[in-house]
Write a protein that holds these residues in place. Sequence first.
Motif, short mmCIF file in Angstrom:
data_model
loop_
_atom_site.label_atom_id
_atom_site.label_comp_id
_atom_site.label_asym_id
_atom_site.label_seq_id
_atom_site.Cartn_x
_atom_site.Cartn_y
_atom_site.Cartn_z
N LEU A 167 19.77 28.33 54.62
CA LEU A 167 20.44 27.96 53.42
C LEU A 167 21.90 27.14 53.39
O LEU A 167 22.63 27.37 54.73
N ASP A 168 21.30 25.66 53.40
CA ASP A 168 22.49 24.84 52.87
C ASP A 168 23.21 25.13 51.70
O ASP A 168 23.12 24.55 50.60
N GLU A 169 24.53 25.77 51.92
CA GLU A 169 25.38 26.01 50.58
C GLU A 169 24.88 26.21 49.28
O GLU A 169 24.63 26.43 47.99
N PRO A 170 24.12 27.66 49.55
CA PRO A 170 23.13 28.26 48.92
C PRO A 170 23.63 28.38 47.42
O PRO A 170 22.74 28.72 46.30
N THR A 171 25.28 29.14 47.19
CA THR A 171 25.75 29.61 46.04
C THR A 171 26.15 28.37 45.26
O THR A 171 27.48 28.47 44.39
N ALA A 172 26.75 27.42 45.92
CA ALA A 172 26.90 26.45 45.79
C ALA A 172 26.10 25.90 44.08
O ALA A 172 25.31 26.07 43.97
N GLY A 173 27.10 25.49 43.02
CA GLY A 173 26.97 25.52 41.79
C GLY A 173 26.69 27.05 40.58
O GLY A 173 26.21 26.58 39.62
N LEU A 174 26.09 27.75 41.19
CA LEU A 174 25.91 29.06 40.96
C LEU A 174 26.80 29.58 39.71
O LEU A 174 28.03 29.92 40.62
N ASP A 175 27.18 30.13 38.82
CA ASP A 175 28.12 30.94 38.26
C ASP A 175 28.01 32.67 39.43
O ASP A 175 26.93 32.55 39.87
N PRO A 176 29.31 33.22 38.71
CA PRO A 176 29.77 34.26 39.53
C PRO A 176 28.28 35.44 39.67
O PRO A 176 27.88 36.06 40.60
N ASP A 177 27.23 35.54 38.50
CA ASP A 177 26.69 36.09 38.30
C ASP A 177 25.07 35.94 39.01
O ASP A 177 24.76 36.64 39.83
N GLY A 178 24.93 34.71 38.96
CA GLY A 178 23.86 34.00 39.78
C GLY A 178 24.32 33.92 41.05
O GLY A 178 23.40 33.99 41.75
N GLN A 179 25.18 34.01 41.73
CA GLN A 179 26.23 34.15 43.21
C GLN A 179 25.54 35.42 43.84
O GLN A 179 24.40 35.62 44.49
N GLU A 180 25.96 36.67 42.77
CA GLU A 180 25.72 38.62 42.96
C GLU A 180 24.07 38.34 43.56
O GLU A 180 23.62 39.06 43.73
N ARG A 181 23.36 37.95 42.09
CA ARG A 181 21.92 38.01 42.30
C ARG A 181 21.16 37.05 43.08
O ARG A 181 20.68 37.81 43.90
N LEU A 182 21.76 35.79 43.57
CA LEU A 182 21.31 35.30 45.07
C LEU A 182 21.78 36.33 46.13
O LEU A 182 20.55 36.07 47.82
N LEU A 183 22.82 37.13 46.53
CA LEU A 183 23.26 37.44 47.17
C LEU A 183 22.47 38.81 47.65
O LEU A 183 21.79 39.29 48.44
N ALA A 184 22.14 39.47 46.31
CA ALA A 184 21.16 40.47 46.27
C ALA A 184 19.40 40.12 46.95
O ALA A 184 18.66 41.11 47.78
N THR A 185 19.41 39.42 46.36
CA THR A 185 18.42 38.13 46.75
C THR A 185 17.68 38.31 48.37
O THR A 185 16.59 38.78 48.95
#
Length: 280
Positions: A167-185
């Motif tokens: 994954l290339d910069e998967p959390t870039a552009g995500l808000d904090p909630d979006g980042q947390e959800r992606l990391l959980a995924t």
Amino acid sequence: MSEAAALVALRGASFAYEDGPAVLTGLDFEVRKGRALALLGRNGSGKTTLMRLLSGGLRPHAGQLTVDGTPVSYDRKGLTRLRTTVQLVVQDPDDQLFAASVAQDVSFGPLNLGLPDAEVRARVEEALAALDITGLADRPTHLLSYGQRKRTAIAGAVAMRPRVLILDEPTAGLDPDGQERLLATLDGLRASGTTVVMATHDVDLALRWADDAALLTPSGIRTGPAPENLSRTELLREAGLRLPWGIAATELLRGQGLLNDGATGPRTAEQLAALAGPRR
């Protein structure tokens, strides 16, 4: 590290773009099964080139790419085998999405493998569930939010059931909630047996998430346990990175006698708050 221990590896790999200087020279690099790996370095350090070499998008001019110790052949059969082993998700989901709906986009890779319709449907359902976007299956891709587009792009890779997901910069552009959800995924994908590699500029995220950190520097790539590599100030400076705040907080706590030498330091603000005790 022995060849047998490497799931995917580059051995003595070199690459240069046409009419340009060498980007990577004599590189030895491997992805180890089950280890979350963060790839870090300044812009222009070769991260994107390295990821594309690992996924077969580029072919090394010298050296070789191996899967389970076997050199990759760049014919149709060899590349199909590689792409069912390694999948790359680029930073901008709009560079990867092109179908009319989410389900159609996610089904593209399995359909190209020539799988039966029932198998394709099963893979799409599995990938949508893994990324928590089942309810978006029929949604037009142009109506998705940025975070939803990110998840759809990752689902398309997951539907190929790769052993390695890059994954290339998967959390870039995500808000904090979006980042947390992606990391959980990503934690869920790792638990199901997928080895995840993440390119990022975020040293705090790398410290929190990764088992190992690979730092690209002008003198070569340095790979090791994330807490160890991300506490080496000279290495960080060479890679154009700063010290993670979690490392700095750990050093401060130990210096004040608030953390034993053998204890793991905080990697998130929540962990630091927990060390401080109950809030009034």
